[in-house]
Design a protein around this motif. Sequence first.
Motif, short mmCIF file in Angstrom:
data_model
loop_
_atom_site.label_atom_id
_atom_site.label_comp_id
_atom_site.label_asym_id
_atom_site.label_seq_id
_atom_site.Cartn_x
_atom_site.Cartn_y
_atom_site.Cartn_z
N GLN A 2 0.83 -1.22 0.00
CA GLN A 2 0.00 0.00 0.00
C GLN A 2 0.86 1.27 0.00
O GLN A 2 0.73 2.14 0.86
CB GLN A 2 -0.97 0.05 1.20
N ARG A 3 1.72 1.35 -0.97
CA ARG A 3 2.57 2.54 -1.05
C ARG A 3 2.72 2.93 -2.52
O ARG A 3 2.56 2.10 -3.42
CB ARG A 3 3.95 2.26 -0.44
N ARG A 4 3.02 4.21 -2.73
CA ARG A 4 3.32 4.65 -4.10
C ARG A 4 4.83 4.77 -4.21
O ARG A 4 5.48 5.40 -3.37
CB ARG A 4 2.63 5.96 -4.43
N VAL A 5 5.36 4.15 -5.23
CA VAL A 5 6.82 4.06 -5.38
C VAL A 5 7.24 4.80 -6.65
O VAL A 5 6.63 4.64 -7.71
CB VAL A 5 7.26 2.58 -5.45
N LEU A 6 8.29 5.59 -6.50
CA LEU A 6 8.79 6.43 -7.60
C LEU A 6 10.14 5.92 -8.09
O LEU A 6 11.05 5.70 -7.30
CB LEU A 6 8.96 7.86 -7.06
N TRP A 7 10.23 5.74 -9.41
CA TRP A 7 11.50 5.41 -10.05
C TRP A 7 11.97 6.60 -10.87
O TRP A 7 11.15 7.31 -11.44
CB TRP A 7 11.31 4.25 -11.03
N GLY A 8 13.27 6.80 -10.99
CA GLY A 8 13.77 7.87 -11.87
C GLY A 8 15.08 7.47 -12.51
O GLY A 8 15.88 6.73 -11.92
N TRP A 9 15.27 7.97 -13.69
CA TRP A 9 16.49 7.68 -14.46
C TRP A 9 17.59 8.66 -14.08
O TRP A 9 17.41 9.87 -14.16
CB TRP A 9 16.15 7.78 -15.95
N ILE A 10 18.74 8.13 -13.64
CA ILE A 10 19.91 8.97 -13.34
C ILE A 10 20.87 8.83 -14.51
O ILE A 10 21.50 7.78 -14.69
CB ILE A 10 20.59 8.52 -12.03
N GLY A 11 20.94 9.86 -15.31
CA GLY A 11 21.79 9.81 -16.51
C GLY A 11 23.24 10.11 -16.16
O GLY A 11 23.61 10.30 -15.00
N GLU A 12 24.04 10.18 -17.20
CA GLU A 12 25.48 10.44 -17.02
C GLU A 12 25.76 11.93 -17.17
O GLU A 12 25.02 12.64 -17.86
CB GLU A 12 26.28 9.69 -18.09
N SER A 13 26.82 12.41 -16.56
CA SER A 13 27.29 13.75 -16.90
C SER A 13 28.79 13.72 -17.15
O SER A 13 29.53 14.63 -16.82
CB SER A 13 26.90 14.77 -15.84
N ASP A 14 29.22 12.61 -17.78
CA ASP A 14 30.57 12.56 -18.34
C ASP A 14 30.39 12.53 -19.86
O ASP A 14 29.29 12.71 -20.36
CB ASP A 14 31.34 11.32 -17.83
N SER A 15 31.46 12.28 -20.59
CA SER A 15 31.33 12.30 -22.05
C SER A 15 30.92 10.94 -22.57
O SER A 15 31.10 9.91 -21.90
CB SER A 15 32.66 12.71 -22.68
N GLU A 16 30.39 10.93 -23.79
CA GLU A 16 30.03 9.65 -24.42
C GLU A 16 31.25 8.75 -24.58
O GLU A 16 31.15 7.54 -24.45
CB GLU A 16 29.44 9.91 -25.81
N ASP A 17 32.39 9.37 -24.89
CA ASP A 17 33.62 8.56 -25.05
C ASP A 17 33.87 7.77 -23.77
O ASP A 17 34.24 6.60 -23.81
CB ASP A 17 34.83 9.46 -25.30
N ASP A 18 33.68 8.43 -22.63
CA ASP A 18 33.91 7.75 -21.36
C ASP A 18 32.88 6.64 -21.14
O ASP A 18 33.22 5.56 -20.64
CB ASP A 18 33.84 8.76 -20.20
N ASP A 19 31.62 6.90 -21.52
CA ASP A 19 30.59 5.87 -21.36
C ASP A 19 30.92 4.64 -22.20
O ASP A 19 30.76 3.50 -21.76
CB ASP A 19 29.22 6.41 -21.77
#
Length: 676
Positions: free
Chosen positions: A401-418
């Motif tokens: 009986q609870r409402r649950v929140l999900w969220g996307w944590i993106g990157e803040s480095d460069s694509e090369d690093d990813d």
Amino acid sequence: MYTDPFRICPDLERAVSYPYNPLHNEVEQEGTPVPGRRPIKVISSILLSGIFVLALVMVFLCVQRSQEPLTDVMERNHHHSLPSSTPVGVSRGVLEGVSEKTFRLYSNKGGVTYPWTQPMLSWQRTAYHFQPEKNWMNDPNAPMYYNGWYHLFYQYNPESAVWGNITWGHAISKDLINWENLPFAMVPDEWYDINGVWTGSATLLPDGSIVVLYTGFTKDKVQVQNLAYPADPSDPRLIHWVKYPGNPILVPPPHIRDLDFRDPTTAWFGPDGHWRVAIGSKINDTGISLVYHTTNFTTYELLDGLLHAVPETGMWECVDFYPVSTTEKKGLNTSDNWPGVKHVLKASLDNTKIDYYALGTYYVENDTWIPDNEMADVGFGLRYDYGKYYASKTFYDQNKQRRVLWGWIGESDSEDDDIKKGWASVQSIPRVVLFDQKTRSNLLQWPVEEVENLRSNLKEFNKVVVGPGTVVPLDVGTATQLDISAEFEIDGKALKGATRDDIVGYNCVVGGGAAGRGTLGPFGILVLAEDSLAEQTPVYFYISKDSGGEYRTFFCADQSRSSLAPHVGKFVSGSLVPVLEGEKLTMRILVDHSIVESFGQGGRTVITSRIYPTKAIYESARVFLFNNATEANVTASLKIWQMNSAAFINSPPPLVSIFIISFFYILQLGQFPFLF
Ligand code: DQQ
């Protein structure tokens, strides 16, 4: 039955004696073996032993995989590269009409921006946040609780660590913390979603069935809405999904552009017997939420009016709409609506990549929603999170009986690093969302209680006095996986004596970060700090007085010294946090390698920091108290737990499943399923 992968080890212990006892007893009781059954027994014993050994090996491998050193996973990913037609550093998503998915600031430099070593990159991978084994992930989709399992679907690129080829990844859990990854739920394989199986939501109908609505990006690059449902509702793991043959069930209406029509919500039911679904869009620069009625989920009627619209907010992605109780500390089902209930409207703003919400009143008779405070409407007022957090979605957990929140944590480095590290993005720790019955003007967000099962080795620090301009090291051992709960009291004399002038006009972003000194702050905790403090991430309070002489408290996180690597995001984030008469200042911080989630005043203000230290990693990561106020002493009491790693296993291949299923069948029923 292979139902709970995280209990494999205890079950194996029980298995040592149980399967063989019946045979042993039979011989003992009757003195001689039963003639004629010996061949079957021999065969079955051999088979059973074989299965037992194989199951042991497979389970061992399975568990081993989940505990595989991250450096090995990195090694595997290292050789992964982009399809040659996909240049690194280009804008991703914008041409398709969705928000920018690349961290543009440092992604077009044409090469790796810092001499990262493999151990440095390995360290960045989280230990108890949800993330796939490799590649790109973004929005959480269709979260739900169904027949004993929590399900999370997510936007996923099976081919690379950048956005593209969007497919629905799927994982299940008993507790929202330990996960088993399943085969993809939906891949882009139909004309109406061949360019991407984009974001969607699940609705659990009163008869127990599930419908999923999602956005497909068609072969002609039009955003349409599609219907899908489980192929076998009796399978609690919901492995196979069927796309409705009549898809798409909605195309953009005439006044909406083909690229501005996406992300259907969970449906809610009205007293007229119709289900309602909201879909985000924009007209010129006004963000809007369209509403459709349906009774069967295959045919829909678009309402003339809008649920809500806010000028100058641009395209609304991932709209979420749900009731909150103003009297009880429990969640509400999406269709619940009675006097005293408030409704939350959330939109993810394509223009800014920020999730804004507002509390208001929903009028079911004409499907409109009015904010309580027009000055803090969606897009201008409250944010779920003042750090890196986007495309969030809630679900009603009928199990608790609870409402649950999900969220996307993106990157803040460069694509090369990813690409070098082989993965990008994580999901936040799921948070319980409640109406704040004390302030009555905001939500409270708090990590689901299950995460506390990972706590170990508590260290307590009582009433530590931190003088102006000092830091105090806290000896907690390794400090890369922590749950920190802290309480602060500020010296009353300094509080009273504070003049208005030296602290007026403060806010987290322009206030000089943790280095900017005022009479009453900043003070708080340095996480992921190394001994020389060359790298540190301060999470802190700052108290100021407003023009009327009232105290205002800010809750902030400063990433500006979080990494010596030059080309990663280094923001100072945060906001005002309400502190009521008689309340102490409290914060909770979850540190999980490169993610720091901070909750101020019981979750009234939340900040997620995405950081990439080069030195404050492994054993070099430390925790300090700090007080950079010029005059006030601060007294802090803390509880700090080490956090164990969560289990994250990959679904075993079918043959292994048969062995494991047989193994558990034998355990539970004492006989081999196919022979007797
Ligand atoms: N992500 C999805 C879209 C949504 C966006 C595409 C938000 O459906 O609007 O991956 O991040």
